[in-house]
Design an enzyme around this catalytic site. Structure first.
Site, mmCIF file in Angstrom:
data_model
loop_
_atom_site.group_PDB
_atom_site.id
_atom_site.type_symbol
_atom_site.label_atom_id
_atom_site.label_comp_id
_atom_site.label_asym_id
_atom_site.label_seq_id
_atom_site.Cartn_x
_atom_site.Cartn_y
_atom_site.Cartn_z
ATOM 1 C CD GLU A 161 8.255 -1.912 2.305
ATOM 2 O OE1 GLU A 161 8.585 -2.566 3.324
ATOM 3 O OE2 GLU A 161 7.342 -2.271 1.534
ATOM 4 C CB CYS A 215 -0.714 2.765 -5.212
ATOM 5 S SG CYS A 215 0.421 4.134 -4.927
ATOM 6 C CD GLU A 231 4.600 1.987 -9.202
ATOM 7 O OE1 GLU A 231 5.205 2.082 -8.109
ATOM 8 O OE2 GLU A 231 3.672 1.178 -9.392
ATOM 9 C CB CYS A 270 5.410 3.606 -4.778
ATOM 10 S SG CYS A 270 3.997 3.296 -3.722
ATOM 11 C CG ASN A 273 8.918 -1.527 -3.113
ATOM 12 O OD1 ASN A 273 9.655 -2.175 -3.834
ATOM 13 N ND2 ASN A 273 8.135 -2.101 -2.210
ATOM 14 C CB CYS A 284 2.210 5.529 -8.180
ATOM 15 S SG CYS A 284 3.431 5.130 -6.911
HETATM 16 N N1 THU Z 1 4.210 -0.193 -3.828
HETATM 17 C C1 THU Z 1 4.836 0.302 -4.933
HETATM 18 O O1 THU Z 1 6.075 0.355 -4.988
HETATM 19 N N2 THU Z 1 4.071 0.713 -5.951
HETATM 20 C C2 THU Z 1 2.714 0.704 -5.969
HETATM 21 O O2 THU Z 1 2.102 1.210 -6.896
HETATM 22 C C3 THU Z 1 1.985 0.045 -4.891
HETATM 23 C C4 THU Z 1 2.772 -0.303 -3.697
HETATM 24 C C5 THU Z 1 5.024 -0.623 -2.685
HETATM 25 C C6 THU Z 1 4.884 0.264 -1.479
HETATM 26 C C7 THU Z 1 5.263 -0.683 -0.367
HETATM 27 O O3 THU Z 1 6.678 -0.665 -0.237
HETATM 28 C C8 THU Z 1 4.835 -2.048 -0.876
HETATM 29 O O4 THU Z 1 4.646 -1.907 -2.279
HETATM 30 C C9 THU Z 1 3.557 -2.571 -0.254
HETATM 31 O O5 THU Z 1 2.538 -1.635 -0.330
#
Ligand code: THU
Length: 160
Positions: free
Chosen positions: A64, A112, A75, A73, A62, A115
């Site tokens: 940000e 999530c 994925e 994210c 991920n 994704c």
């Molecule tokens: N995140 C992912 O990388 N994948 C997911 O399926 C759920 C959330 C990341 C996004 C963000 O950077 C952090 O987790 C918190 O939500």
């Protein structure tokens, strides 16, 4: 009116060691990718690794952003890269490992909704199931035989 019941099937493993070597290695790649997560805002880092039918492994973490919705994210970072680099390769398996930097994450963390939708696009496109394995930093691993299992009532190109 009638009530509709939707069921799904998942397999839960007590630990990564119960899985075949190939999946353990894929999860290790996901874990390495997770080390490169850029997650200064959530402190929640995620790594994903995918095995393609050309034997390549593509991973992502991920990423940000100070403008929160601009981040992505793990994925989707991984799957978009796979689509960009190997547009004709099929994605066979995806391993996901996730956890907080503040406390140990012991329960499996599923992808999530956004994704799932993105992974579904590739599963539909390639007409071949993508196996998904997900876990926390330690502990149980959940296996789904396909993305479709994780996303009932999918929105896909068939409705457009
Ligand atoms: N995140 C992912 O990388 N994948 C997911 O399926 C759920 C959330 C990341 C996004 C963000 O950077 C952090 O987790 C918190 O939500």
């Amino acid at each position: 009116m009638k009530e509709v019941k939707i069921e799904t099937n998942l397999t839960v493993f007590d630990s990564l060691e119960e899985l075949p070597k190939e999946i353990q290695l894929l999860m290790q790649e996901a874990s390495k990718a997770r080390d490169n997560a850029y997650a200064p805002y959530s402190n929640f880092s995620v790594g994903a690794a995918m095995l393609l039918d050309n034997q390549e492994i593509i991973s992502g973490s991920n990423q940000e952003n100070a403008s929160y919705p601009s981040g992505l994210c793990a994925e989707r970072t991984a799957i978009f890269y796979a689509g960009a680099k190997y547009p004709n390769a099929k994605i066979l398996k995806m391993a996901i490992i996730a956890g907080s930097r503040d406390k140990q994450t012991t329960s499996p963390i599923p992808p999530c909704g956004a994704c799932r939708q993105s992974i579904s696009e590739y599963e539909v496109k390639q007409n071949h199931p993508i196996e998904i394995y997900f876990m926390g930093e330690v502990g149980k691993v959940v296996k789904s035989k396909s993305l479709a299992n994780l996303l009932p009532l999918v929105f896909d190109k068939s409705v457009l």
